[in-house]
Design an enzyme around this catalytic site. Structure first.
Site, PDB file in Angstrom:
ATOM      1  N   HIS A  40      -1.929  -6.071  -4.773  1.00 43.92           N
ATOM      2  CA  HIS A  40      -0.561  -6.103  -5.276  1.00 43.92           C
ATOM      3  C   HIS A  40       0.371  -6.677  -4.209  1.00 43.92           C
ATOM      4  O   HIS A  40       0.401  -6.179  -3.083  1.00 43.92           O
ATOM      5  CB  HIS A  40      -0.077  -4.701  -5.625  1.00 43.92           C
ATOM      6  CG  HIS A  40      -1.010  -3.936  -6.520  1.00 43.92           C
ATOM      7  ND1 HIS A  40      -1.068  -2.564  -6.514  1.00 43.92           N
ATOM      8  CD2 HIS A  40      -1.919  -4.359  -7.435  1.00 43.92           C
ATOM      9  CE1 HIS A  40      -1.974  -2.159  -7.397  1.00 43.92           C
ATOM     10  NE2 HIS A  40      -2.509  -3.223  -7.961  1.00 43.92           N
TER      11      HIS A  40
ATOM     12  N   TYR B  72       2.517   5.040   2.831  1.00 44.66           N
ATOM     13  CA  TYR B  72       3.226   3.780   3.085  1.00 44.66           C
ATOM     14  C   TYR B  72       4.728   3.940   2.882  1.00 44.66           C
ATOM     15  O   TYR B  72       5.180   4.637   1.983  1.00 44.66           O
ATOM     16  CB  TYR B  72       2.683   2.635   2.224  1.00 44.66           C
ATOM     17  CG  TYR B  72       2.585   2.877   0.745  1.00 44.66           C
ATOM     18  CD1 TYR B  72       3.492   2.300  -0.136  1.00 44.66           C
ATOM     19  CD2 TYR B  72       1.561   3.658   0.215  1.00 44.66           C
ATOM     20  CE1 TYR B  72       3.389   2.491  -1.505  1.00 44.66           C
ATOM     21  CE2 TYR B  72       1.446   3.855  -1.151  1.00 44.66           C
ATOM     22  CZ  TYR B  72       2.362   3.271  -2.008  1.00 44.66           C
ATOM     23  OH  TYR B  72       2.262   3.467  -3.364  1.00 44.66           O
TER      24      TYR B  72
END
Length: 422
Positions: A63, A126
């Protein structure tokens, strides 16, 4: 802590210090001051996500998202793979790394991100610089995990991995829609600096959207096309009320553009999560150091004119948004009406002007200033206050006028000196 470049431009490996004892371990996973000093872009995350994966062989990706990411592992171990899906020469470049708690990776906007867990109970974490939304997700770009061109050698074969049906259906590289660079928004595009910014972006292939005062008036926030900022790389505010003498007469007009309008712009940038480049002036100082022109960026401001006061207030307003660059400059000369062109016209018309000789500065050419402003954005310079003027000699307006007369073939003695107070 060490930062290492990879095969994908802008993708950086960060080696973290992990301190362990009988109780376990501790690390500073993200520490802005240290990491910016070590060479990481000035990364200001707005969202923290954690992906917990119970079994080895879980795989997610590939992605590419419209924001920067900083990925690491809290527990377990992963094999990470990144593919450059940005429009440009590096499209398709691949980097692979094994990541444990002692490593992290900075992933720039548009680089495809994926990982495969190598241990059970792996927590993948993240930080991102943009808030997730359905609208933001529509800007994603995807690549199939089995793409033959990228040829990623997954430690656990894909047929033995657990993945979503969506990830199985992503396109191969020839069918991928590359992510275009985010555009910059230029305000004040009809002025000297604005024109130079438009020309520099056109020359360098930087996507941009330019607005003149008629299209985006800083004094009228209710009329702004606010949706324009969604997905923007940065706002370059070259708009200002720059007529120093007129500001003394119509203070409200100067403050509406240079201060109140900047405050509204900073708020809009904050709400849209877009960095702001705000151009200011050395008129925010009291002038006592003008002869040396060596003001430090943290020198106290003490403006003497309404123009300087409104610009100092505009700086304070810009600082209310963390992602800002304030750029102080002086005596901008570019395409359009300016002092140099005025003196040249007077010389041709036979006018002998009286020009102040007790205001000292440096000429700053709009083309050079535009290039410098764009470098702040494209090279991700640290946010804060900068002084950007040409390196030429300091001189008074009187000296500049005499040079213009001489360079245009006229007698420089026609220019008469006068003190500003007179």
């Amino acid at each position: 802590m060490r930062i290492t470049e990879t095969a994908v431009p802008g993708l950086l490996l960060v080696e973290l210090d992990v301190h362990g004892d009988s109780r376990g371990w501790f690390k500073e996973n993200w520490q802005r001051r240290k990491m910016v000093a070590a060479g990481l872009p000035d990364f200001l995350p707005v969202q923290n996500n954690i992906s917990f994966n119970s079994s080895a062989g879980t795989i997610r990706g590939i992605h590419a998202e419209p924001w920067d990411k900083y990925v690491s592992v809290a527990t377990g171990r992963i094999f990470g793979a990144w593919v450059d899906l940005r429009e440009g020469e590096s499209f398709g470049a691949v980097a692979t790394l094994e990541i444990a708690p002692g490593q992290a990776v900075f992933v720039p906007r548009g680089v495809g991100n994926s990982f495969q867990t190598l241990e059970p109970d792996t927590a993948y974490t993240y930080l991102v610089t943009g808030h997730w939304s359905a609208q933001a997700q529509s800007q994603y770009t995807f690549l199939n995990l089995a793409d033959e061109t990228a040829a990623i050698e997954w430690p656990i074969p894909l047929e033995q991995s657990e993945m979503s049906e969506k990830d199985r259906a992503h396109p191969r590289l020839p069918d991928v829609r590359p992510m275009r660079p985010a555009p910059v928004v230029i305000l004040g595009a009809g002025g000297q600096l604005g024109r130079a910014l438009v020309a520099a972006c056109t020359r360098d292939g930087i996507p941009f959207e330019a607005y003149t005062r008629a299209e985006w008036d800083l004094a009228e926030p209710s009329s702004w096309p606010v949706e324009t900022l969604r997905g923007t790389r940065a706002v370059l505010n070259a708009a200002a009320h720059t007529d120093v003498d007129a500001a003394e007469i119509d203070r409200a007009a100067a403050w509406a553009v240079n201060a109140t309008g900047v405050g509204a712009l900073a708020g809009l940038c904050r709400d849209s999560d877009v960095p702001l480049v705000h151009v200011s002036t050395d008129y925010v100082f009291d002038g006592r150091l003008d002869a040396e022109l060596d003001h430090a960026v943290d020198h106290p401001v003490a403006p003497q004119s309404v123009y300087g006061q409104s610009k100092a207030a505009g700086e304070a307003a810009a600082r209310t948004w963390a992602k800002h660059w304030i750029v102080r400059t002086s005596w901008v000369i570019g395409e359009g009406a300016n002092f140099v062109r005025t003196m040249a016209a007077l010389a041709e018309r036979g006018v002998d002007p009286a020009v102040v000789d007790d205001q000292i500065g440096r000429l700053t050419f709009a083309d050079d200033l535009a290039d410098a402003l764009l470098r702040l954005v494209t090279e991700a310079k640290p946010y804060g206050t900068w002084h950007l003027t040409n390196a030429g000699p300091a001189m008074s307006w009187f000296e500049v006028a005499r040079q213009v007369f001489e360079l245009t073939g006229h007698d420089p003695q026609r220019v008469r000196p006068v003190h500003a107070a007179d």
